[in-house]
Design a protein around this motif. Structure first.
Motif, mmCIF file in Angstrom:
data_model
loop_
_atom_site.group_PDB
_atom_site.id
_atom_site.type_symbol
_atom_site.label_atom_id
_atom_site.label_comp_id
_atom_site.label_asym_id
_atom_site.label_seq_id
_atom_site.Cartn_x
_atom_site.Cartn_y
_atom_site.Cartn_z
ATOM 1 N N ALA A 1 0.802 -1.462 -0.037
ATOM 2 C CA ALA A 1 0.114 -0.085 -0.028
ATOM 3 C C ALA A 1 0.867 1.328 0.137
ATOM 4 O O ALA A 1 2.004 1.349 0.542
ATOM 5 C CB ALA A 1 -0.859 0.045 1.220
ATOM 6 N N CYS A 2 0.536 2.205 -0.608
ATOM 7 C CA CYS A 2 1.070 3.512 -0.758
ATOM 8 C C CYS A 2 0.328 4.689 -0.281
ATOM 9 O O CYS A 2 -0.973 4.548 -0.331
ATOM 10 C CB CYS A 2 1.573 3.824 -1.972
ATOM 11 N N GLY A 3 0.711 5.769 0.344
ATOM 12 C CA GLY A 3 0.032 6.884 0.677
ATOM 13 C C GLY A 3 -0.052 7.883 -0.513
ATOM 14 O O GLY A 3 1.027 8.181 -1.043
ATOM 15 N N GLY B 1 5.880 9.323 -4.698
ATOM 16 C CA GLY B 1 5.467 8.430 -3.777
ATOM 17 C C GLY B 1 6.484 8.626 -2.493
ATOM 18 O O GLY B 1 7.579 8.028 -2.625
ATOM 19 N N MET B 2 6.082 8.991 -1.342
ATOM 20 C CA MET B 2 7.095 9.296 -0.325
ATOM 21 C C MET B 2 6.889 8.253 0.794
ATOM 22 O O MET B 2 7.566 7.879 1.923
ATOM 23 C CB MET B 2 6.736 10.568 0.599
ATOM 24 N N GLU B 3 5.701 7.612 0.823
ATOM 25 C CA GLU B 3 5.372 6.594 1.969
ATOM 26 C C GLU B 3 4.661 5.371 1.175
ATOM 27 O O GLU B 3 4.111 5.318 0.083
ATOM 28 C CB GLU B 3 4.694 7.215 3.057
ATOM 29 N N GLU C 1 -3.110 1.123 6.994
ATOM 30 C CA GLU C 1 -2.554 2.163 8.263
ATOM 31 C C GLU C 1 -1.335 2.455 8.115
ATOM 32 O O GLU C 1 -0.748 3.565 8.329
ATOM 33 C CB GLU C 1 -3.022 1.407 9.427
ATOM 34 N N GLY C 2 -0.453 1.292 7.805
ATOM 35 C CA GLY C 2 1.027 1.583 7.734
ATOM 36 C C GLY C 2 1.498 2.587 6.584
ATOM 37 O O GLY C 2 2.452 3.398 6.842
ATOM 38 N N ALA C 3 0.800 2.476 5.454
ATOM 39 C CA ALA C 3 1.057 3.323 4.359
ATOM 40 C C ALA C 3 0.536 4.811 4.913
ATOM 41 O O ALA C 3 1.107 5.890 4.102
ATOM 42 C CB ALA C 3 0.242 3.122 3.158
ATOM 43 N N ALA C 4 -0.534 4.928 5.696
ATOM 44 C CA ALA C 4 -1.056 6.377 6.145
ATOM 45 C C ALA C 4 -0.247 6.940 7.400
ATOM 46 O O ALA C 4 -0.631 7.958 7.694
ATOM 47 C CB ALA C 4 -2.235 5.990 6.542
ATOM 48 N N LEU C 5 0.582 6.199 8.027
ATOM 49 C CA LEU C 5 1.296 6.722 9.120
ATOM 50 C C LEU C 5 2.142 7.644 9.155
ATOM 51 O O LEU C 5 2.239 8.741 9.824
ATOM 52 C CB LEU C 5 1.556 5.510 10.219
ATOM 53 N N SER C 6 3.355 7.570 8.220
ATOM 54 C CA SER C 6 4.413 8.078 8.165
ATOM 55 C C SER C 6 4.545 9.800 7.634
ATOM 56 O O SER C 6 4.701 10.344 8.724
ATOM 57 C CB SER C 6 5.658 7.522 7.279
ATOM 58 N N VAL C 7 3.988 9.969 6.544
ATOM 59 C CA VAL C 7 4.307 11.473 6.366
ATOM 60 C C VAL C 7 3.387 12.400 7.105
ATOM 61 O O VAL C 7 3.830 13.422 7.838
ATOM 62 C CB VAL C 7 3.752 11.681 4.727
#
Lengths: 456, 456
Positions: A88-90, A114-116, A168-174
């Motif tokens: 998954a990517c954000g 794509g950063m995350e 969720e993992g792809a949504a957490l970082s940036v």
């Protein structure tokens, strides 16, 4: 290997000379690799790797991001690197800007943005001790995440808790790293402080269907960025005792979605948020997080208490539709907050700028990610997923964000969409259609504005 | 009661219509008071009070601050007020600016300046519970401290530890509160951070006698503010683990006085401090405290690491001698750091302005003072006293600061100088004389500059 051809996020501007839409065969890609690497892996023995990737082929509208299938020699990992199969990517506002040609830091097309993202480690290079094949990880990168496989430094990967989904993992970082650094590194949130967060919450009920033609402009203004950093910031404020959060929100109804941590919610479509805040707190607020720019930065500065801090981290006021709007850019630029130190001194105020893409301090980012994972484990933060789109639906995903229909994070899935699969998103399709009609009106108006401006 | 007549610091601009140099008799002063106060204290029973006060009679050179003896009716304290017999006052750069007409916040002359002092409580008003007659206190006021007796709100007084001298008490508040608020409220100093502090330490050895005529200008630049906030800030940085302090200092010799807390000391007369810091820390520093303004603010900003903070709290580059230098002001203004938010964002930096005189949050100031008294009690901070002057010597005191001869705090003593008393200061009188000669040269030059500028 150029950014759009290789499963890596290490985009170098000088590697962009390849023509778009022509994924080279593996042999050609291999020919780009340094000779010393080649010698150890003769062409005859080379394994090839096929993967799907989203490639920005030029600056402009939604059609500039194309899905391509790339085939190339299997990447040879450098020490410290890992190969991740992306699940998954954000999608971030930054990538919308990149597509429109408004991100100066992005290498010229063709390039993969794509950063995350999140995924599973498929191979590890030498000297990688803290990760192993099969690990589920979050990846926070400098770009190039929108492809099925990526090669990244292991230090840019973070282990996912068991209960965390790839979405969720792809949504957490940036969003959360940005919110955390702004709140705790720049603005120094502490007990008893007050914070203004734009789009801290999103009110339910879409308003497009109720908008009259003459209100289109108001609508456009009101529906700036939904979710993202604002929601993350309001959740993070809740981790500090006795912090008052003033949240602005768009929408017509007052049942909130993803309200986490907002003390006073202001619908800034219908009310002047400066006046509303002054009513509750005549002295203003200690911290303002401002993604809007332009005249909103000036308002934010005026709302600061002595020793208060304004953090500007965007200029979304300059983005009105899927293409560059020169008038909106000029207006935001003209209205932006300009200050000199002799003006700042008597005011006793701080003004900060923040842009995650320029934070190269890996130790800081890593420390922040582990702190966020700890907070996630404690149930104190939780990304709010708006919708998921497969790579082939990337235009719909970007449109959803451009038209401010999303509430929380929009996720891109590298996996191919199955024929029979229903769309995972669009909970309110009827309203969306109406909204899209409003957006078409809006786009026409913008086009007219641009034409007018160019004539002028 | 106007600021220069009454033993109070509550200066109101509209109360300044009295003529200077004519302290009215007590009866006249009493006639100004509201009628309801009068009724309870008939003129016949009124006690009078005589006290010495320094009055700014106009804007300009040293002669504008005059010692006056005032006689007036004994002040009647309002609830919450105390009457303090002042034993020592601090001299600050702000008061030099005030005398020159460069402090817009100061009421027009005649006015009594002075933000800080120490003394003994002689009377308390109703509802004052936490102070009693005989208490030794520090007073941090908004002005009007340069007189023998003052009436202030009890909340602006802070109990002095037994071991603290009145001189130390008068030196603690402005410099240390400023340094504390900048470091911990604005810039958020934490373990592992690096800080650039201008004039963090003062190198011993006066250089005036060694200066060649053509070097006068260099000298003037080099001898910016000695002591004060810089020394306080470097002591406070020592209270946080693992903080690296880069201190700039003036002077020719490298034995340091009051070096407290400085990790790397740079004599910026002989070396480019930006280059020196880059040599030691190529990425720059996390925090810059800047009292200089102008091009030094730009240098400070350029030295910041990402997420770093520049705090500008002065523009001493605009002050070159005892009178306004329009050219220096224009130059500082022209070179000042001007920023807009679109420039700040990619830089990931924060710019703050700080001016203690505008901090009206009494709870914050009070909390800070008690924290400082705790640190003093633990031996972690200690004001460095340069010299003490009686009120009649105020011109010498100001000259000492203008000519950057002081190392640490210059103190004013309300008590009359005894005939036989030797001067308490000037450890190096011979050099001072020479320095004064250099300053005379400098002044001539400045006057010529001003004339030239006015012609232009």
């Amino acid at each position: 290997m150029s950014g759009e051809e290789a499963p890596t996020q290490q985009q170098q501007p000088e590697q962009q000379e390849k023509k778009p839409d022509e994924p080279p065969p593996a042999a050609a890609a291999a020919a780009d690799a340094p000779q010393e690497e080649r010698s150890a892996a003769p062409a005859a023995e080379e394994k090839t790797l096929s993967f799907r990737a989203l490639v920005l082929t030029g600056h402009g509208g939604y059609d500039k991001v194309k899905l391509q299938v790339k085939t190339q020699s299997e990447p040879r990992l450098q020490p410290g690197e890992v190969l991740v199969r992306v699940k998954a990517c954000g999608l971030n506002f930054g990538e919308l800007l990149g597509r429109m040609g408004m991100d100066e830091m992005l290498p010229s097309p063709p390039v993969t943005m794509g950063m995350e993202g999140s995924g599973v480690i498929e191979a590890v290079g030498e000297d990688v001790k803290e990760r192993k094949v099969g690990d589920r990880v979050i990846v926070l990168s400098l770009g190039g995440m929108w492809q099925e496989v990526v090669v990244v430094s292991a230090s840019r990967t973070f282990p996912m808790p068991e209960q965390m989904s790839f979405e969720e993992g792809a949504a957490l970082s940036v969003n959360y790293v940005s919110a955390y650094l702004m709140l705790f590194e720049m603005a120094n949130v502490r007990p008893g402080k007050s914070v203004l967060i734009h789009m801290a919450a999103v009110l339910s009920g879409r308003v497009a269907c109720m908008i009259q033609p003459h209100e289109t402009r108001v609508m456009r203004r009101a529906e700036r960025i939904t979710g993202g950093v604002g929601i993350a910031a309001s959740q993070l404020c809740q981790t500090v005792q006795d912090v008052t959060v003033f949240g602005t929100a768009s929408g017509s109804k007052h049942e909130t979605i993803a309200q986490g941590g907002v003390t006073h919610l202001i619908d800034y479509r219908t009310k002047d948020y400066v006046a509303e805040i002054r009513k509750i707190s005549p002295k203003g607020v200690d911290i303002v997080l401002d993604p809007l720019g332009g005249s909103d930065s000036q308002k934010g500065f005026s709302l600061l208490k002595p020793l208060g801090t304004l953090v500007v981290y965007g200029a979304t006021n300059s983005v009105t539709g899927p293409k560059k709007n020169l008038l909106a850019i000029a207006k935001t630029w003209y209205n932006q907050l300009s200050l000199n130190t002799l003006k700042l001194m008597p005011a006793n105020k701080a003004v900060c700028g923040f842009y995650l893409g320029h934070i190269v301090n890996e130790e800081l980012v890593s420390r922040t990610m582990f702190k966020l994972l700890e907070l996630y484990g404690q149930g104190k933060i939780k990304p709010h997923i708006d919708s998921c789109y497969h790579f082939e639906e990337v235009a719909d995903a970007m449109r959803r964000m451009h038209e401010r229909l999303n509430i929380g994070k929009v996720i891109l899935l590298p996996e191919a969409k199955k024929e029979e699969e229903k769309p995972k998103s669009d909970p309110e399709p009827v309203e969306n259609v109406e909204k899209t009609e409003a957006a078409v009106e809006e786009k026409k108006e913008e086009a007219a504005e641009e034409v007018k401006e160019e004539k002028d």
